[in-house]
Enzyme design. Structure first.
Site, PDB file in Angstrom:
ATOM      1  N   HIS A   1       0.837  -1.202   0.000  1.00  0.00           N
ATOM      2  CA  HIS A   1       0.000   0.000   0.000  1.00  0.00           C
ATOM      3  C   HIS A   1       0.879   1.262   0.000  1.00  0.00           C
ATOM      4  CE1 HIS A   1      -3.702   2.263   1.191  1.00  0.00           C
ATOM      5  NE2 HIS A   1      -2.809   3.055   1.759  1.00  0.00           N
ATOM      6  N   GLU A   2       1.820   1.305   0.912  1.00  0.00           N
ATOM      7  CA  GLU A   2       2.671   2.504   1.011  1.00  0.00           C
ATOM      8  C   GLU A   2       3.593   2.632  -0.202  1.00  0.00           C
ATOM      9  OE1 GLU A   2       1.774   4.670   3.029  1.00  0.00           O
ATOM     10  OE2 GLU A   2       0.531   3.393   4.304  1.00  0.00           O
TER      11      GLU A   2
ATOM     12  N   HIS B   1       1.733   4.641  -2.644  1.00  0.00           N
ATOM     13  CA  HIS B   1       1.818   6.085  -2.362  1.00  0.00           C
ATOM     14  C   HIS B   1       3.181   6.659  -2.774  1.00  0.00           C
ATOM     15  CE1 HIS B   1      -1.949   6.823  -0.338  1.00  0.00           C
ATOM     16  NE2 HIS B   1      -1.743   5.869   0.561  1.00  0.00           N
TER      17      HIS B   1
ATOM     18  N   GLU C   1      -4.674   7.734  -2.885  1.00  0.00           N
ATOM     19  CA  GLU C   1      -5.187   6.469  -2.370  1.00  0.00           C
ATOM     20  C   GLU C   1      -5.538   5.516  -3.509  1.00  0.00           C
ATOM     21  OE1 GLU C   1      -4.889   5.971   0.702  1.00  0.00           O
ATOM     22  OE2 GLU C   1      -6.066   4.156   1.106  1.00  0.00           O
TER      23      GLU C   1
END
Lengths: 490, 490
Positions: B255-256, B259, B285
């Site tokens: 997920h990160e 980003h 997101e």
């Protein structure tokens, strides 16, 4: 609000921003991704420009003129802000920003040249740094000596001429002692064995704790060249691990604990003021050195460390604490300043002091530096430099523009010698604690007599009031001759 | 220099300083000693004051009025600086600085209250944050809706009313799907076993590499609440390890990476300009979610991960890749938003969205928040909150003043649904790469169509031009129903 209050409020913010810039420097040398070098240079330059603008803000001049300090603390704040204001105002913003950016980049270039053993990749950058530093020195010196103007940033109220006199007085006794030692029949054993990185770091943390490092306000990381960074509630140390040489990691850690503890030991009321930091680099170094050498390399602490290391590492080749103490203090020919023993260390400084005076004056060019370094090293140490990382590329200082900084290391040793005499008189049973791995009685004496004062007293006055005697190299030289005569049966 | 050039030069420095402030935030949440909280609050406040002064510098107004942008890029820079200038000018310096200081302290208080399970220690601080945020919202809203004024900081050009309509449309299908799943006969196994922290972190690094994370411009550290931080040449990720639940560490890492890769994927020409960052939190997101879910939790990548985890951990209780895929996507009742599956995640957001609108409007007080949270959670999830860390204390956001941020997570899911359709059409063999642990064809499509544009296009326009269709929740809902019907044999 009085003019003094306005000045102080403004100054508090400047101090906070300066602390941020210092934290950014820590980040760059410990955790920053390697691809971020250019970006960080721009960030540092932007911070530097903000700081420079604040340090030269014309309102400071007005507040200083109108301030009516009410006591010694306020008077000293006014004096220090005034000193900084007058220095900063002489350096144009363009130059300050260019220096910040160039040195930030130069540091990366130095690290790569050092890793690749290619001084030719670094010297053109050093030349750029030098041109900027000469320009800065000329702006600061206002017709006076260029080198003194730079020195003043690290050790106020001292001149290169004074330092040269001091060094000339120290050199003969140090050289005589070194030569006697290297010619002695009895030579301590070297430490050999297998010393895994993780175990070294665990031991380093144990030693930091033994010297009272406050982990709630600090941390330890790895860096190419160990340093400490930060103030007040956040002063961090770094160390390095050279696997075959565990003393490197352990004693550089204790050394940096000395620096950090000085910052952490300052009266919290001084935080965010010019009093809230070590008063000079020489006094700073006196703290790191007295932790590392007079306490850390003494027989008492060495005995404790011997037991810790025997437990931590399998198959230590030294099985006797007295022999271990000799090994800790082993004097051998060596290239590296940060690994030098107490006897030869100041000789490494004298070499750098003379070379950097020549670099700043223009008597020596960057392109001739390797040759000059190697020739001087051969003369002073009777050994030829074998590779650049063992010679001119070993220290980060010049890449980041720290000219005038090196002599403060030797001044720190002189101060540490003076402080050690006073500390031992005041804390006669210090060795009993050190033998238990507890430096706290010494640390407390230093905190009370040196550290807590921060910038309140000028360097010499601070040391002389702590020791109740005049500064002199005699205590250091006497201590060295006594200690090493015993170890080497001279 | 033209007015535009002056504006840009000034802005570049502001961007550099803002990047420094962000790095300071990273430091605080990863490596800062715990005793440095107050000092860091003062440092952040000082940075915030400098930034606020720059963002409201009257020269910006003059440059904006005189600027003659020559192309789309210059026009967009002028628009974005103008937007920021007008927002910043409405917030008094005193308020901006107080907000920075209060939220910096509040974050520490939140973390401690969360660890101690004592919301009563945090709520008075939250009340202070709320009062300041309401004051900020009132200054920004200029008579308009308070919540919209805050939302505008994270997702420009969207209103709470529009989001409410979107959420109302999504809720019935999500609730129906969730209820069908929880009532299904076939329920995937939970993963059990022994998952040492170091092995999890090694796997997390392998997964980050599989998703193309550029380690030369990033790093990974531990944090209480995983986040990514930084731009251009330096965007760092964090993760956390919950030893019995390795998917937590692995998928929060992916997920990160989404980003950070967005920031690192932006056209380098936009660095140090307002175009040099993700255009909105919703688009941000969408990147993290499409990495984590549509790619990371798909059958293809799950098959590869199954092999990696079987190798890394002894005695995985699941021995078949299809069963493992079901386990990765297991839907169970749960308290924690960041651990929620794709079906229930948006329901967690809807709860927060409604509560924070009430907090900002004043319909709900901080002191009644625990009760309100617990009642709403019971209603939406049919489960009573068992302890505050599983309830109102689970997220950092409100402590640091991020009101209006939560709905952008759900918007991001909607955008990710739209992007996934287009990406799969454009890269029909993506699953073959993912099955080999290589997300690069998907990552490249996203970089080309979304990431590289940075702030050039407004959020909706960016997504609509990348997908060549209008934004709608349908692709996300269709994808979820299709995926989970298969997994659960619905």
């Amino acid at each position: 609000m009085s003019a003094f209050d306005d000045l102080l409020a403004f100054q508090r913010q400047t101090e906070a921003l300066s602390s941020v810039a210092e934290r950014l420097g820590w980040d760059q040398e410990t955790v920053m991704p390697r691809g971020a070098t250019e970006q960080r240079a721009d960030e540092m330059a932007a911070m530097e420009e903000v700081l420079h603008e604040r340090r030269t803000d014309p309102r400071i001049g007005e507040w200083l003129a109108a301030a009516r300090p009410q006591n010694q603390v306020e008077q000293r704040i006014v004096d220090l802000v005034g000193r900084d204001f007058s220095r900063s105002s002489r350096v144009p913003a363009r130059l300050a920003s260019e220096l910040a950016k160039t040195t930030s980049l130069a540091q990366g270039i130095w690290a790569e040249a050092r890793a690749n053993e290619t001084p030719e990749d670094f010297l053109p950058t050093l030349d750029q740094v030098l041109m900027l530093k000469r320009e800065e020195a000329a702006a600061l010196a206002d017709g006076g000596d260029l080198y003194d103007a730079l020195l003043d940033d690290y050790e106020p109220d001292t001149t290169a001429a004074e330092i040269a006199v001091l060094f000339d007085a120290m050199r003969p006794r140090l050289v005589a002692l070194r030569d006697e030692i290297l010619g002695a029949d009895h030579q301590p054993q070297a430490l050999t064995g297998h010393f895994p990185q993780e175990t070294q770091l665990r031991l380093a943390r144990t030693c930091a704790t033994a010297f009272g490092y406050d982990w709630s306000r600090g941390r330890i990381d790895l860096a190419v060249h160990p340093f400490s960074s930060g103030r007040w509630q956040d002063s961090r140390i770094t160390t390095r691990v050279v696997e075959p040489e565990p003393f490197n990691c352990i004693y550089s850690t204790i050394h940096e604990v000395g620096h950090s503890s000085y910052e952490l030991g300052i009266d919290p009321d001084y935080a965010f003021t010019p009093l809230g930091r070590g008063v000079s680099m020489g006094v700073h170094e006196s703290q790191s050195r007295i932790y590392e050498n007079q306490m850390g390399r003494g027989r008492a602490f060495a005995g404790w460390l011997f037991n810790r290391m025997s437990d931590a590492f399998d198959g230590l080749n030294i099985t006797d604490p007295d022999a271990f103490y000799s090994t800790v203090n082993r004097v051998t020919p060596g290239y590296i300043r940060t690994e030098a023993d107490e006897v030869q260390y100041n000789l490494h400084i004298m070499l750098r002091f003379d070379l950097e005076r020549d670099l700043i004056s223009g008597r020596l060019d960057a392109e001739d530096l390797v040759e000059a370094w190697n020739a001087r090293f051969l003369k002073d140490f009777d050994v030829a430099v074998d590779r650049p990382a063992n010679g001119v590329l070993q220290d980060v200082h010049w890449s980041v523009g720290l000219f005038g900084y090196f002599p403060t290391y030797a001044l720190g040793n002189v101060y540490a010698g003076c402080l050690n005499d006073a500390m031992r008189n005041a804390v006669p049973d210090l060795n009993e604690s050190l033998a238990q791995g507890d430096a706290s009685p010494g640390v407390e004496w230093l905190r009370e007599n040196v550290q807590r004062h921060g910038g309140l007293l000028p360097p010499r006055q601070l040391i002389e009031s702590a020791t109740e005697s005049l500064i002199s190299p005699e205590p250091l030289l006497d201590y060295l001759e006594d200690k090493f005569s015993r170890i080497y049966d001279l």
